[in-house]
Design a protein around this motif. Structure first.
Motif, short mmCIF file in Angstrom:
data_model
loop_
_atom_site.label_atom_id
_atom_site.label_comp_id
_atom_site.label_asym_id
_atom_site.label_seq_id
_atom_site.Cartn_x
_atom_site.Cartn_y
_atom_site.Cartn_z
N VAL A 148 -5.72 35.55 -1.74
CA VAL A 148 -6.79 35.68 -0.75
C VAL A 148 -6.22 35.22 0.58
CG1 VAL A 148 -9.14 35.00 -0.13
CG2 VAL A 148 -8.50 35.20 -2.55
N ARG A 149 -6.03 36.15 1.49
CA ARG A 149 -5.37 35.86 2.76
C ARG A 149 -5.99 36.71 3.86
NH1 ARG A 149 0.50 38.30 0.83
NH2 ARG A 149 -0.10 40.50 0.72
N GLY A 150 -5.59 36.46 5.12
CA GLY A 150 -6.19 37.14 6.25
C GLY A 150 -5.84 38.61 6.35
N LYS A 151 -6.67 39.34 7.09
CA LYS A 151 -6.44 40.77 7.28
C LYS A 151 -5.15 41.07 8.04
CE LYS A 151 -11.06 42.79 6.90
NZ LYS A 151 -10.64 43.76 5.86
N ASP A 152 -4.60 40.07 8.72
CA ASP A 152 -3.34 40.30 9.42
C ASP A 152 -2.19 40.53 8.45
OD1 ASP A 152 -3.71 37.64 8.61
OD2 ASP A 152 -2.35 36.86 10.13
N LEU A 153 -2.38 40.19 7.16
CA LEU A 153 -1.35 40.41 6.15
C LEU A 153 -1.68 41.58 5.22
CD1 LEU A 153 -0.54 36.71 5.24
CD2 LEU A 153 0.94 38.33 6.46
N GLU A 154 -2.77 42.28 5.52
CA GLU A 154 -3.18 43.37 4.64
C GLU A 154 -2.13 44.47 4.57
OE1 GLU A 154 -7.26 45.88 3.67
OE2 GLU A 154 -7.03 44.91 5.62
N ALA A 155 -1.48 44.76 5.70
CA ALA A 155 -0.48 45.83 5.72
C ALA A 155 0.73 45.51 4.85
CB ALA A 155 -0.03 46.10 7.16
N ALA A 156 0.96 44.22 4.58
CA ALA A 156 2.11 43.83 3.77
C ALA A 156 1.86 44.03 2.27
CB ALA A 156 2.46 42.36 4.02
N THR A 157 0.60 44.18 1.88
CA THR A 157 0.28 44.24 0.46
C THR A 157 0.94 45.42 -0.27
OG1 THR A 157 -1.78 43.01 0.77
CG2 THR A 157 -1.61 44.36 -1.20
N PRO A 158 0.94 46.65 0.28
CA PRO A 158 1.64 47.73 -0.43
C PRO A 158 3.13 47.44 -0.62
CG PRO A 158 0.17 48.64 1.23
CD PRO A 158 0.21 47.16 1.46
N LEU A 159 3.75 46.80 0.36
CA LEU A 159 5.17 46.45 0.23
C LEU A 159 5.36 45.41 -0.87
CD1 LEU A 159 8.09 46.58 1.14
CD2 LEU A 159 7.53 44.95 2.96
N HIS A 160 4.47 44.44 -0.93
CA HIS A 160 4.56 43.41 -1.97
C HIS A 160 4.34 44.01 -3.35
CE1 HIS A 160 3.58 40.10 1.20
NE2 HIS A 160 4.73 40.70 1.40
N MET A 161 3.38 44.92 -3.45
CA MET A 161 3.13 45.55 -4.74
C MET A 161 4.30 46.43 -5.17
SD MET A 161 -0.97 46.37 -4.41
CE MET A 161 -1.15 46.81 -6.15
N LEU A 162 4.97 47.05 -4.21
CA LEU A 162 6.17 47.83 -4.53
C LEU A 162 7.27 46.92 -5.06
CD1 LEU A 162 8.02 50.29 -4.53
CD2 LEU A 162 8.38 49.92 -2.07
N LEU A 163 7.50 45.80 -4.40
CA LEU A 163 8.53 44.87 -4.88
C LEU A 163 8.18 44.35 -6.27
CD1 LEU A 163 9.18 42.87 -1.59
CD2 LEU A 163 10.79 44.38 -2.76
N GLN A 164 6.91 44.09 -6.51
CA GLN A 164 6.49 43.64 -7.84
C GLN A 164 6.80 44.70 -8.89
OE1 GLN A 164 2.51 42.89 -6.61
NE2 GLN A 164 2.96 40.84 -5.85
N ARG A 165 6.54 45.95 -8.55
CA ARG A 165 6.84 47.03 -9.50
C ARG A 165 8.33 47.13 -9.76
NH1 ARG A 165 8.28 52.23 -8.80
NH2 ARG A 165 7.69 52.35 -6.59
N LEU A 166 9.14 47.08 -8.71
CA LEU A 166 10.58 47.20 -8.86
C LEU A 166 11.17 46.06 -9.67
CD1 LEU A 166 11.52 48.33 -5.24
CD2 LEU A 166 11.55 49.75 -7.30
N LEU A 167 10.56 44.87 -9.56
CA LEU A 167 11.06 43.69 -10.26
C LEU A 167 10.38 43.44 -11.60
CD1 LEU A 167 11.28 41.34 -7.14
CD2 LEU A 167 13.22 42.08 -8.55
N GLY A 168 9.42 44.28 -11.95
CA GLY A 168 8.72 44.08 -13.21
C GLY A 168 7.81 42.86 -13.20
N LEU A 169 7.25 42.55 -12.04
CA LEU A 169 6.38 41.38 -11.90
C LEU A 169 4.92 41.81 -11.88
CD1 LEU A 169 8.31 39.53 -9.03
CD2 LEU A 169 8.53 39.18 -11.50
N PRO A 170 4.01 40.95 -12.32
CA PRO A 170 2.59 41.30 -12.26
C PRO A 170 2.09 41.31 -10.82
CG PRO A 170 2.87 39.01 -12.93
CD PRO A 170 4.25 39.61 -12.91
N SER A 171 1.12 42.14 -10.55
CA SER A 171 0.49 42.17 -9.22
C SER A 171 -0.82 41.41 -9.28
CB SER A 171 0.22 43.61 -8.77
OG SER A 171 1.42 44.27 -8.44
N PRO A 172 -0.99 40.40 -8.42
CA PRO A 172 -2.27 39.68 -8.37
C PRO A 172 -3.38 40.57 -7.84
CG PRO A 172 -0.51 38.48 -7.23
CD PRO A 172 -0.02 39.88 -7.46
#
Length: 261
Positions: free
Chosen positions: A192-216
């Motif tokens: 749960v974080r500010g909207k200023d970091l919303e654009a980073a979420t797709p990038l974080h989810m991509l890294l999670q997929r590439l690393l086999g990590l769960p997405s919160p």
């Protein structure tokens, strides 16, 4: 079933302001209402801007607000080996590549478009290097960072970042690789974080997929604005919690103002 895990993860590059207080209080309240856990994490991979006095002030400010968190607190600068291990996995999988370009070269060869942080999209010079040549240059000790090969990743939602920087020169990490690593290692289930970091979420989810990590589960709350309608920020010199406290404002007043009475 494990309880949900929430976290507040400030960077110690200045004093906390009301926007930080809101985010911390919101995470703590959501954790309490869900019967979950509330963690504090210090995101200090940027060693040029982080200061020990700011770290200590974070603890003081949050305690003043009446918050309690689990110990020990994870401090990112103590865990560069964890981020290096994730980078090694991505390099072995061909998902990232070393970039030897200087900032001047990046600007000179930039493609059209900019990422959500306002940086020009990288032109891809080092993406074309044969792997053997790149490894030889690294063995010679050439300064380099690491970039995500977005063309190979094939993620439309994250493509706005271009070949995003995943580790900076002489740092060994970036916000993006560190945050997904820490969220996974700490078992964070709700970000749960500010909207200023919303654009980073797709990038974080991509890294999670590439690393086999769960997405919160992600939620992005509204930002607090100043009298000019601009978001509160350290760089803009927004009034800090420390200044409010020293001027005689009580934590109860702050909590009521933010809707956490």
């Amino acid at each position: 079933m494990s309880p949900p895990v929430f976290r507040f993860a400030p960077s110690p590059n200045g004093y906390l302001h009301l926007g930080h207080a809101y985010s911390a209080l919101l995470n703590a309240r959501m954790a309490d209402e869900a019967g979950g856990r509330f963690l504090l994490r210090i995101e200090d991979t940027d060693r040029t801007r982080s200061r020990p006095e700011f770290v200590q002030q974070i603890f003081v400010d949050l305690a003043w607000l009446g918050l309690r968190w689990e110990e020990p607190v994870r401090i990112q600068s103590e865990h560069f080996a964890d981020y290096r291990a994730r980078l090694d996995r991505l390099w072995a999988a061909g998902a990232i590549y070393p970039c030897f370009c200087s900032r001047k070269q990046v600007l000179a060869e930039a493609r059209a478009g900019r990422d959500p942080e306002g940086q020009p999209h990288y032109g891809g010079t080092c993406r074309q290097l044969p792997r053997a040549e790149a490894e030889e240059r690294m063995r010679r000790g050439e300064i380099h960072g690491w970039r995500l090969d977005m063309a190979r990743a094939g993620d439309a939602a994250a493509a706005v970042w271009g070949d995003a920087t995943i580790a900076k020169f002489n740092v060994g990490s970036s916000y993006h690789i560190a945050v997904v690593t820490d969220d996974a290692l700490q078992g964070v289930t709700h970000v749960v974080r500010g909207k200023d970091l919303e654009a980073a979420t797709p990038l974080h989810m991509l890294l999670q997929r590439l690393l086999g990590l769960p997405s919160p589960f992600y939620r992005h709350h509204e930002l607090l604005l100043d009298e000019r309608g601009e978001k509160l920020s350290k760089s803009a010199g927004s009034t800090s919690l420390r200044e409010l406290r020293e001027s005689g404002v009580t934590s109860d007043v702050v909590r009521r103002r933010l809707g956490f009475a």
